[in-house]
Scaffold this active site. Structure first.
Site, PDB file in Angstrom:
ATOM      1  N   ASP A  27       0.811  -1.249  -0.015  1.00  0.00           N
ATOM      2  CA  ASP A  27       0.089   0.056  -0.081  1.00  0.00           C
ATOM      3  C   ASP A  27       0.841   1.223   0.042  1.00  0.00           C
ATOM      4  O   ASP A  27       0.407   2.243   0.432  1.00  0.00           O
ATOM      5  CB  ASP A  27      -1.026  -0.092   1.366  1.00  0.00           C
ATOM      6  CG  ASP A  27      -1.733  -1.130   1.328  1.00  0.00           C
ATOM      7  OD1 ASP A  27      -2.204  -1.670   0.402  1.00  0.00           O
ATOM      8  OD2 ASP A  27      -2.088  -1.694   2.501  1.00  0.00           O
ATOM      9  N   LYS A  30       2.181   2.250  -5.169  1.00  0.00           N
ATOM     10  CA  LYS A  30       2.900   1.765  -6.591  1.00  0.00           C
ATOM     11  C   LYS A  30       2.071   1.869  -7.542  1.00  0.00           C
ATOM     12  O   LYS A  30       2.781   2.453  -8.810  1.00  0.00           O
ATOM     13  CB  LYS A  30       2.962   0.089  -6.427  1.00  0.00           C
ATOM     14  CG  LYS A  30       4.363  -0.159  -5.269  1.00  0.00           C
ATOM     15  CD  LYS A  30       3.960  -1.830  -5.395  1.00  0.00           C
ATOM     16  CE  LYS A  30       3.189  -2.505  -4.598  1.00  0.00           C
ATOM     17  NZ  LYS A  30       3.051  -2.302  -3.306  1.00  0.00           N
ATOM     18  N   GLY A  54      -4.079  -4.383  -4.880  1.00  0.00           N
ATOM     19  CA  GLY A  54      -4.787  -3.322  -5.447  1.00  0.00           C
ATOM     20  C   GLY A  54      -4.194  -2.138  -5.620  1.00  0.00           C
ATOM     21  O   GLY A  54      -3.824  -1.418  -5.014  1.00  0.00           O
ATOM     22  N   HIS A  55      -3.725  -2.117  -6.827  1.00  0.00           N
ATOM     23  CA  HIS A  55      -3.348  -0.678  -7.252  1.00  0.00           C
ATOM     24  C   HIS A  55      -4.116   0.227  -7.995  1.00  0.00           C
ATOM     25  O   HIS A  55      -4.615   0.001  -8.871  1.00  0.00           O
ATOM     26  CB  HIS A  55      -2.234  -1.141  -8.373  1.00  0.00           C
ATOM     27  CG  HIS A  55      -1.042  -1.959  -7.948  1.00  0.00           C
ATOM     28  ND1 HIS A  55      -0.223  -2.361  -8.905  1.00  0.00           N
ATOM     29  CD2 HIS A  55      -0.700  -2.407  -6.742  1.00  0.00           C
ATOM     30  CE1 HIS A  55       0.545  -3.105  -8.391  1.00  0.00           C
ATOM     31  NE2 HIS A  55       0.392  -3.000  -6.872  1.00  0.00           N
ATOM     32  N   GLN A 236       2.167  -6.244  -2.867  1.00  0.00           N
ATOM     33  CA  GLN A 236       2.354  -6.290  -1.526  1.00  0.00           C
ATOM     34  C   GLN A 236       3.599  -5.528  -1.252  1.00  0.00           C
ATOM     35  O   GLN A 236       4.083  -4.513  -1.850  1.00  0.00           O
ATOM     36  CB  GLN A 236       2.431  -7.907  -0.918  1.00  0.00           C
ATOM     37  CG  GLN A 236       1.266  -8.415  -0.922  1.00  0.00           C
ATOM     38  CD  GLN A 236       0.639  -8.889  -2.242  1.00  0.00           C
ATOM     39  OE1 GLN A 236       1.475  -9.618  -3.131  1.00  0.00           O
ATOM     40  NE2 GLN A 236      -0.384  -8.698  -2.667  1.00  0.00           N
TER      41      GLN A 236
END
Ligand code: IMP
Length: 434
Positions: A27, A30, A54-55, A236
């Site tokens: 988080d 990225k 989750g980007h 991650q």
């Protein structure tokens, strides 16, 4: 697509793989950085993890949350690869891909999936829930996407891979599902119904067959030999790595530079720059040791100002000051060549900025990552806050002196340059330092 930012990857990237990695608990933002970086490369590849990532990317004014699909998908000239080190859920992949297709992005010619990536079955997700429930108070707080059971299956050599969907799949699927059902009975976890989920999952399998499912290892090797540049997009973060993270409160894949080699099948000599992304403060989602965690008003402020809620699960993230013990370890393990500091503006209003320089437990002090990170308290060094709005700043010479001093202090302690600083959520709000 036009990208107005000056080139953060200015060196020659031909024939090599640069890595862009979250180096703490994920988080780190990225998505935004990869969006700035990705257009400079011929190929963007994911090497580890799955839909637990989750980007969030804002593109052409629209917000997308990418889970399994690499961020290069928005640039027309790029090839995107889901590598062998990834795990993939066909139903979630289909939902993600269809959303992009509906927004006008033509994925199929530009997205290749490794035959060797492992499949997350609906029953892996049930097993994820069942195993978490069985752990009780020691639960990891997983994303519930079946990541752990799928990687366990891979290591047990009983998993199904994407290449398996191309021939005789139904029988292989039925056999594995039957074994999972037995495992669930053994765990006394029988109150579940995957009928509807399974139907969508099978639809996802049929949908995935329309994509190029191929030997991405050989493909990447050939592209590198032709001088193409590759960006390995991490998921991650280092402290969630199966080997190097705060085990057992970790994810199940190799999220570090070593994972780039195994997860894409590229040699260590092919690795060029390793960009390590961290936030100007720390967050962690899920359970596990977090020595810098703040339970006071300051922690709450960091959470609110930084909007620290998970992109996949919506969970509130635990917050604290930046952690040099974790950062030093991550820089060493990954061979980070350049640091990128995100969300600096979140600290704009604080009068004092704290930096964790060591951990202490029972009178013992350490500056290296301990085997057992439980029960350690953070030792801080304090710096004055800048109490200035950073969000309009476009060049490093406009930085307020106290912010400049914060950056220089971190660089000196970490022996690594901070080359890019983010000062706001928009793609334009990044400042180059070298
Ligand atoms: P899993 O990857 O779903 O098995 O979850 C294992 C641990 O990693 C949990 O603490 C999750 O919250 C954390 N985790 C997994 N993926 C991410 C991510 O993309 N960002 C932050 N934490 C993650």
């Amino acid at each position: 697509m036009e990208h107005s930012n000056s080139n953060p990857a200015a060196t020659d990237t031909r024939g090599r793989v640069d890595a862009l990695l979250g180096i703490v608990f994920g988080d780190e933002g990225k998505g935004k950085v990869v969006d700035v970086f990705a257009p400079r490369y011929d190929v963007v590849a994911r090497f580890a993890g799955g839909p637990n990532a989750g980007h969030t990317i804002i593109f052409d004014g629209k917000k997308f949350v990418l889970r399994s699909i690499p961020s290069g998908i928005f640039s027309e000239h790029q090839l995107n690869i889901i590598g062998n080190g990834c795990v993939i859920a066909p139903d979630l992949f289909m939902a993600e891909a269809r959303e992009l297709e509906a927004a006008g992005y033509d994925l199929r010619p530009r997205l290749h999936i490794s035959t060797r990536a492992h499949l997350i079955l609906p029953t892996h997700r049930v097993l994820d829930r069942a195993l978490e429930a069985a752990k009780g108070k020691n639960a990891v707080g997983t994303t519930g996407k079946g990541i752990g059971p799928t990687y366990s299956e891979k290591a047990a050599r009983t998993g199904l891979r994407v290449g398996d969907i191309l021939e005789g799949f139904e029988a292989k699927y039925a056999a594995l599902k039957a074994r999972h059902e037995q495992q669930l009975r053994d765990l006394h976890y029988t109150d579940y119904d995957i009928t509807a989920e399974e139907r969508t999952w099978m639809e996802g399998v049929a949908y995935m067959r329309q994509f190029t499912i191929t030997d991405t290892v050989t493909e990447l090797g050939e592209l590198l030999a032709q001088g193409k540049s590759v960006l390995a997009e991490g998921a991650q973060g280092t402290m969630l790595d199966i080997d190097h993270g705060t085990y057992p409160y970790v994810s199940s894949s190799s999220t570090t530079t070593g994972g780039v080699c195994t997860g894409l099948g590229v040699a260590p000599q092919a690795i060029g720059d390793v960009y390590g992304i961290f936030k100007a403060y720390s967050t962690r989602v899920g359970a596990g040791p977090f020595p810098v965690e703040l339970f006071d008003e300051t922690g709450e402020q960091l959470c609110q100002i930084g909007h620290e809620y998970g992109a996949v699960t919506g969970r509130r993230r635990r917050c604290g000051w930046v952690d040099l013990v974790a950062l030093r370890y991550a820089i060493m393990v990954n061979g980070v060549t350049k640091l990128i500091m995100m969300k600096s503006d979140v600290l704009d209003t604080f009068s004092t900025i704290r930096v964790c320089v060591a951990y202490e437990r029972n009178g013992q002090r350490t500056t290296t990552m301990p085997f057992d990170t439980e029960g350690w308290a953070a030792v801080y060094h304090d710096l004055p806050g800048w109490q200035t709005d950073l969000t309009h700043i476009t060049t490093a010479d406009e930085f307020p002196p106290a912010f400049d001093a914060y950056i220089r202090y971190l660089e000196q302690e970490l022996h690594t340059p901070i080359t890019l600083v983010s000062v706001g959520p928009d793609r334009e709000q990044v400042v180059m330092r070298t």
